[in-house]
Design a protein around this motif. Structure first.
Motif, short mmCIF file in Angstrom:
data_model
loop_
_atom_site.label_atom_id
_atom_site.label_comp_id
_atom_site.label_asym_id
_atom_site.label_seq_id
_atom_site.Cartn_x
_atom_site.Cartn_y
_atom_site.Cartn_z
N MET A 96 2.98 48.93 45.52
CA MET A 96 4.29 49.20 46.40
C MET A 96 3.15 48.35 48.10
N ALA A 146 6.19 46.58 49.10
CA ALA A 146 6.47 47.16 49.93
C ALA A 146 5.86 47.10 51.66
N GLY A 175 12.18 53.05 51.97
CA GLY A 175 10.87 52.31 52.60
C GLY A 175 10.51 52.68 53.82
#
Length: 396
Positions: A44, A48, A104
């Motif tokens: 992540m 992200a 997200g």
């Protein structure tokens, strides 16, 4: 068509069904709804854009949810409500795991982590309390050793799941959804083999004498130290390994090693507790967990990382099972409530520690400072255990 709950009331449950159902409940509510975050954290961060500080805050929010659940569990006396909340936690675990992969947005993640913490409390406190109560009412040894293997197995499932899905080149979001799908396999036995609502107390059996306020106070402070030691490794083990240039890609293996060490360790700690005492076994577990923290602080080698992961897995499970079983036996009529009260201090440490560690890591580029602080907190816990042993010697 009969529901799983009606089937369980029609046919009395066997001990193995209650234990397996409880293990699957822990894998779902802790292993997936909580522990999947650990192996997915580095991914992540890369895909992200999750920062160290934000990653630490998400872990703290998760434990804030866990502490909220512990507060609720400490307040509830009604057995039927405890079982309903545990049942709801099983289903909600799938929802919050899937929610992580559907957005997200940081605040959606924060909501998922908070609700995931509530699910963890439902599995760890309400579910464990129901299992322990059932075992005692049916003449089984009042211990949680077998049940707590679900914690280690949950880590193994999260580690191997992340490793397999990474090998399939699945994104971080796809992996969260994959874990939610996997959770269905554990929901079925966890739901079908839930322990039934305990019968109302008859008052024919005297409850064991309650521990002294000093004893409970020392146990509460000791468990705070245990919570601090637990959460740093539980949150950042994979990230610590991945942060080392020569160890990139080895993080999931270190996390799997934690679970593999934790799964059989409950039996070893149970044997040590029978031979010595729970408190003496806890002192040894604290000492070894301190070493597990110091090893990666001293060295950046793969050997130090793997040895630290192994010792952490082998010890945190013993600290949790020995402490909760010891306190639960002091309150057999409502062990979940007694365990929840003690767990509040454990949860408080889990809220504070990740946020501090994430901020320190972002400022320094390393988790080493957080590891040294964790070792100091664990040393304090060992001192509290020595005071507890003295208390027991003076008031056997």
């Amino acid at each position: 068509m009969q529901s799983p709950s009606s089937l369980t009331t029609a046919r009395p449950l066997q001990a193995w069904q209650v234990i397996v159902g409880g293990i699957c409940g822990l894998i779902l509510t802790i292993g997936l709804a909580r522990f999947a975050y650990t192996p997915l954290l580095p991914l992540m961060q890369v895909q992200a854009g999750l920062s160290d500080v934000a990653g630490g805050w998400l872990a703290s929010i998760n434990y804030l949810g866990y502490m909220s659940g512990a507060l609720l569990a400490a307040w509830i006396d009604d057995a039927r409500l405890r079982q309903r909340l545990y049942s709801g936690g099983l289903i909600l675990s799938l929802v919050v795991t899937a929610l992580m992969g559907l957005s997200g947005n940081f605040w959606v993640w924060a909501l998922s982590r908070y609700l995931g913490g509530l699910c963890g409390a439902a599995g760890m406190l309400l579910g464990s309390g129901l299992v322990l109560n059932w075992l005692m009412r049916h003449g089984r040894r009042p211990e949680l050793g077998l049940h707590f293997t679900g914690l280690g197995l949950g880590i193994v499932v999260s580690a191997l799941g992340a490793f397999v899905m990474s090998g399939l080149l699945m994104t971080w979001a796809q992996q969260w959804l994959g874990f939610a799908s996997l959770g269905l396999l554990f929901l079925l036995p966890a739901w079908a083999w839930r322990p039934p609502v305990p019968p109302a107390l008859t008052g024919t059996h005297a409850a064991p004498s309650a521990p002294s306020r000093r004893w409970m106070g020392l146990m509460t402070l000791m468990y705070f130290c245990a919570g601090w030691g637990f959460v740093i490794s539980a949150t950042f083990t994979v990230a610590i390994v991945e942060r080392q240039p020569l160890l990139a890609g080895q993080g999931p293996w270190a996390w799997a090693l934690v679970g593999l060490a934790a799964t059989p360790a409950v039996f070893l700690w149970d044997k040590l507790a029978r031979r010595w005492s729970e408190l003496t076994a806890l002192l040894l577990a604290f000492a070894l967990q301190t070493l597990s923290v110091l090893l990666p602080a001293w060295s950046n080698s793969l050997g130090a990382a793997l040895a630290g992961a192994f010792l952490y897995g082998a010890t945190f499970i013993g600290i949790v099972s020995l402490t909760l079983a010891l306190v639960g036996r002091r309150a057999p009529n409502n062990p979940g409530k007694a365990m929840a009260r003690l767990t509040l201090s454990y949860g408080l440490a889990q809220v504070c520690a990740p946020a501090l560690a994430g901020a320190m890591a972002q400022a320094s580029g390393s988790y080493r400072g957080a590891l040294w602080i964790t070792a100091a907190v664990l040393f304090l816990g060992m001192g509290l255990l020595l005071l507890l042993l003295r208390e027991v010697a003076q008031n056997p």
